[in-house]
Each structure stands twice: as structure tokens, then as C-alpha cells.
Enzyme design. Structure first.
Site, PDB file in Angstrom:
ATOM      1  N   ASN A  39      -2.009  34.858   1.167  1.00 12.94           N
ATOM      2  CA  ASN A  39      -1.489  36.619   1.577  1.00 12.94           C
ATOM      3  C   ASN A  39      -1.706  36.736   3.269  1.00 12.94           C
ATOM      4  O   ASN A  39      -2.352  36.524   4.077  1.00 12.94           O
ATOM      5  CB  ASN A  39      -2.548  37.509   1.011  1.00 12.94           C
ATOM      6  CG  ASN A  39      -2.530  36.966  -0.946  1.00 12.94           C
ATOM      7  OD1 ASN A  39      -1.296  36.534  -1.141  1.00 12.94           O
ATOM      8  ND2 ASN A  39      -3.420  38.107  -1.012  1.00 12.94           N
ATOM      9  N   ASP A  78      -2.009  39.410   4.000  1.00 11.58           N
ATOM     10  CA  ASP A  78      -2.472  40.752   4.570  1.00 11.58           C
ATOM     11  C   ASP A  78      -3.954  40.485   4.797  1.00 11.58           C
ATOM     12  O   ASP A  78      -4.328  39.805   5.089  1.00 11.58           O
ATOM     13  CB  ASP A  78      -2.730  41.607   3.500  1.00 11.58           C
ATOM     14  CG  ASP A  78      -3.544  41.390   2.379  1.00 11.58           C
ATOM     15  OD1 ASP A  78      -4.653  41.001   2.019  1.00 11.58           O
ATOM     16  OD2 ASP A  78      -2.490  40.449   0.924  1.00 11.58           O
ATOM     17  N   HIS A 119      -0.829  30.870   4.638  1.00 10.41           N
ATOM     18  CA  HIS A 119       0.696  31.506   5.066  1.00 10.41           C
ATOM     19  C   HIS A 119       1.054  32.633   6.403  1.00 10.41           C
ATOM     20  O   HIS A 119       1.421  33.276   6.629  1.00 10.41           O
ATOM     21  CB  HIS A 119       1.846  32.218   3.938  1.00 10.41           C
ATOM     22  CG  HIS A 119       1.996  31.054   2.555  1.00 10.41           C
ATOM     23  ND1 HIS A 119       2.112  31.546   1.206  1.00 10.41           N
ATOM     24  CD2 HIS A 119       2.377  29.188   2.613  1.00 10.41           C
ATOM     25  CE1 HIS A 119       2.180  30.469   0.719  1.00 10.41           C
ATOM     26  NE2 HIS A 119       2.381  29.268   1.729  1.00 10.41           N
ATOM     27  N   SER A 161       1.787  32.701  -8.762  1.00 16.43           N
ATOM     28  CA  SER A 161       1.928  32.315  -9.629  1.00 16.43           C
ATOM     29  C   SER A 161       2.192  30.700  -9.574  1.00 16.43           C
ATOM     30  O   SER A 161       2.715  29.902 -10.791  1.00 16.43           O
ATOM     31  CB  SER A 161       3.512  32.429  -9.572  1.00 16.43           C
ATOM     32  OG  SER A 161       4.079  32.527  -8.529  1.00 16.43           O
TER      33      SER A 161
HETATM   34  N1  APR Z   1      -4.275  40.458 -11.708  1.00 18.64           N
HETATM   35  C1  APR Z   1      -3.879  39.574 -10.842  1.00 18.64           C
HETATM   36  N2  APR Z   1      -2.868  38.640 -11.246  1.00 18.64           N
HETATM   37  C2  APR Z   1      -1.913  39.751 -10.663  1.00 18.64           C
HETATM   38  C3  APR Z   1      -1.749  40.975 -10.798  1.00 18.64           C
HETATM   39  C4  APR Z   1      -3.037  41.452 -10.695  1.00 18.64           C
HETATM   40  N3  APR Z   1      -3.198  42.453 -10.821  1.00 18.64           N
HETATM   41  N4  APR Z   1      -0.854  41.174 -10.604  1.00 18.64           N
HETATM   42  C5  APR Z   1      -0.033  40.055 -10.579  1.00 18.64           C
HETATM   43  N5  APR Z   1      -1.017  39.236 -10.693  1.00 18.64           N
HETATM   44  C6  APR Z   1       0.037  37.134 -10.935  1.00 18.64           C
HETATM   45  C7  APR Z   1       1.177  37.246 -11.326  1.00 18.64           C
HETATM   46  O1  APR Z   1       1.490  37.337 -12.628  1.00 18.64           O
HETATM   47  C8  APR Z   1       1.278  35.954  -9.994  1.00 18.64           C
HETATM   48  O2  APR Z   1       1.026  34.814 -11.183  1.00 18.64           O
HETATM   49  O3  APR Z   1      -0.099  36.933  -9.863  1.00 18.64           O
HETATM   50  C9  APR Z   1       0.921  36.667  -9.200  1.00 18.64           C
HETATM   51  C10 APR Z   1       1.723  36.850  -7.753  1.00 18.64           C
HETATM   52  O4  APR Z   1       3.006  35.391  -7.867  1.00 18.64           O
HETATM   53  P1  APR Z   1       3.925  35.465  -6.717  1.00 18.64           P
HETATM   54  O5  APR Z   1       4.335  36.581  -7.090  1.00 18.64           O
HETATM   55  O6  APR Z   1       4.723  34.474  -7.245  1.00 18.64           O
HETATM   56  O7  APR Z   1       3.051  35.125  -5.685  1.00 18.64           O
HETATM   57  P2  APR Z   1       2.270  34.631  -4.796  1.00 18.64           P
HETATM   58  O8  APR Z   1       2.044  33.232  -6.151  1.00 18.64           O
HETATM   59  O9  APR Z   1       0.961  34.949  -3.454  1.00 18.64           O
HETATM   60  O10 APR Z   1       2.967  33.845  -3.346  1.00 18.64           O
HETATM   61  C11 APR Z   1       3.046  32.283  -3.282  1.00 18.64           C
HETATM   62  O11 APR Z   1       5.496  32.480  -2.119  1.00 18.64           O
HETATM   63  O12 APR Z   1       6.911  34.255  -1.480  1.00 18.64           O
HETATM   64  C12 APR Z   1       6.146  33.472  -1.029  1.00 18.64           C
HETATM   65  O13 APR Z   1       5.196  33.139   1.164  1.00 18.64           O
HETATM   66  C13 APR Z   1       4.831  34.477  -0.346  1.00 18.64           C
HETATM   67  O14 APR Z   1       2.842  33.713  -0.032  1.00 18.64           O
HETATM   68  C14 APR Z   1       3.355  33.666  -1.146  1.00 18.64           C
HETATM   69  C15 APR Z   1       3.734  32.401  -2.046  1.00 18.64           C
END
Ligand code: APR
Length: 230
Positions: free
Chosen positions: A87, A89, A104, A172
């Protein structure tokens, strides 16, 4: 004290009101990532890229850490905790966590577009077209775009290797190289995932707690601080 390494993503900040990327209402549904988060996008349309990240920064400034960030910060009193977050943030820092590595980048920082060592605090303000570094080049957000190197990957992998407990939260695991950090966890480490959905079924040696970060993380932290009798 135990070494606890937490590898997190957008899901840990979702309950603070920050959108994740790959949900149906996620950021990559609203914007084509090629238009806002690649070096090519920056070449083509700096204003659009700056607008996208200025909006992200504004939402971060008004967001507050949630129970998951706060529980991890409290854990600093009981263990050597290292957070590795995808993240951009600053909610872990604002919750009080001492050791946070931003794989990132960090939305609150601006950086020179010709010299990556020149970083500037935005103090939460927008980066405007015409805001220059001391070498007279346009400032860009200090974030890693798709197609760019991840300079902190190797230090992050070295931290993961030291984990006695490894916790994955709210990611994810769809984005590489970040997701390959899991390969560096020692076989004898305890391994947990707290997330709602995953790109693939997790490895069998991970315990998957399919719940929200704001409940799943404090529950695990409470268990680590006050281990139950076995
Ligand atoms: N609590 C726990 N998990 C959650 C919640 C919650 N309240 N809400 C959503 N999730 C989970 C979703 O099920 C998903 O598995 O968080 C995950 C978010 O996945 P992504 O949207 O793919 O985000 P992320 O894995 O951080 O992405 C990785 O991709 O776009 C790029 O650079 C960006 O750092 C980011 C990277």
C-alpha cells in the site's frame, strides 16, 4: 522476542474507506491501469496521472487507521514486527507501527522524474504540473508503476526469511514480484492469510482465515500476545 513479518495489501485499508484494486467497484474497474499507472501513461498524459494520484492522496489524508492497523501497531510492544506493505497509504505509520517497508512506494512523497533519490514531502498537498525538483524536472508521485523495477524487493525478501510468524493480510497475491515474497518464508515459520478472496488457492502450509482484516488481525494478535493453553 519473535520476528513477526506482515505482508499486506489494499484489503487492510478497505475498512478505512480506501478502495482496493481488483474488486468489482475497485480502482482498476474505474480506471484503465495503462492510463494512470505505467511509465507510458506518464509520457502520454502527465496531467491525468497527476490527477489520479492527487485524488488518491486526498482520500488517504482523510482516512483513519482501522482496528487491523492498530492491532499490528500494538504488537510492536510484544515482538519484533516488520510490516511489508504494497500500500502507498501511511495508515500503518499513523497507527504507530515502527517498521514499515513500502514495496510500491508512498503517496505522501513526491519524487524527481529524473533523479529517483530526490524525494520531497507533499504534506498531503496535490502535485501540480510545473512543480519541479531542484534539478528542474517535473515532480511525480513516489510510487512504483506497472513495468517499473521494485527497488525494495530484495530487502523485503531478506526480512521475510527471518520471520518466525508470517502473516499475509488483504492482498489478492495477483501482482508480481510482490506475491513471490511468499517463497522466502522458512518452512518452519507459522503462516497465516487474512483476506476475503485470493487469486489462487493458497499453499497448504498457510492457514487461511477468510475474514475481514478488522476482525481477523486483532484476533490473531490477541492470540500471539496471550497464547491459549494447549
Ligand atoms: N479485509 C481483508 N481483506 C479484504 C478486505 C477486508 N476488509 N476487503 C478486501 N479484501 C481483500 C480482497 O478479497 C482481495 O484479496 O483484499 C484483497 C485486495 O486485492 P487487490 O485489490 O488485488 O489489492 P492488492 O493485492 O493490494 O494489489 C496489489 O496491485 O494494483 C496494484 O500496485 C497495486 O499494490 C497494488 C498491487
Amino acid at each position: 522476542m519473535k520476528n513477526i513479518v506482515v505482508f499486506g495489501g489494499a484489503g487492510i485499508s478497505a475498512e478505512s474507506g480506501l478502495k482496493t484494486f481488483r474488486a468489482a467497484d475497485g480502482l482498476w474497474e474505474e480506471h484503465r491501469l495503462e492510463d494512470v499507472a505505467t511509465p507510458g501513461a506518464w509520457q502520454r498524459d502527465q496531467d491525468m496521472v497527476l490527477r489520479f494520484y492527487n485524488e488518491r492522496r486526498r482520500t488517504v489524508v482523510t482516512a483513519q487507521p482501522n482496528a487491523a492497523h492498530l492491532a499490528l501497531a500494538a504488537l510492536d510492544q510484544h515482538a519484533n514486527v516488520q510490516i511489508i506493505t504494497q500500500n502507498i497509504d501511511d495508515l500503518h505509520e499513523r497507527a504507530g507501527s515502527k517498521n514499515v517497508l513500502h514495496l510500491h512506494g508512498e503517496i505522501m512523497l513526491a519524487r524527481s522524474s529524473i533523479d529517483e533519490t530526490l524525494l520531497y514531502d507533499t504534506h498531503g498537498k496535490d502535485i501540480q504540473s510545473g512543480d519541479f525538483c531542484e534539478k528542474r524536472s517535473q515532480l511525480r508521485p513516489h510510487v512504483v508503476w506497472f513495468g517499473e523495477a521494485v527497488p525494495l524487493f530484495e530487502p523485503a525478501a531478506a526480512l521475510v526469511e527471518r520471520a518466525d510468524i508470517f502473516l499475509v493480510v488483504g492482498t489478492s497475491l495477483a501482482v508480481y514480484p510482490a506475491a513471490s515474497l511468499l517463497q522466502f518464508v522458512r518452512p518452519d515459520a507459522e503462516k497465516y492469510i487474512v483476506t476475503l478472496d485470493l487469486a489462487e488457492t493458497p499453499r497448504r502450509d498457510f492457514v487461511w482465515l477468510k475474514e475481514k482484516a478488522s476482525t481477523g488481525v486483532p484476533a490473531l494478535v490477541a492470540e500471539w500476545i496471550n497464547p491459549p493453553f494447549d
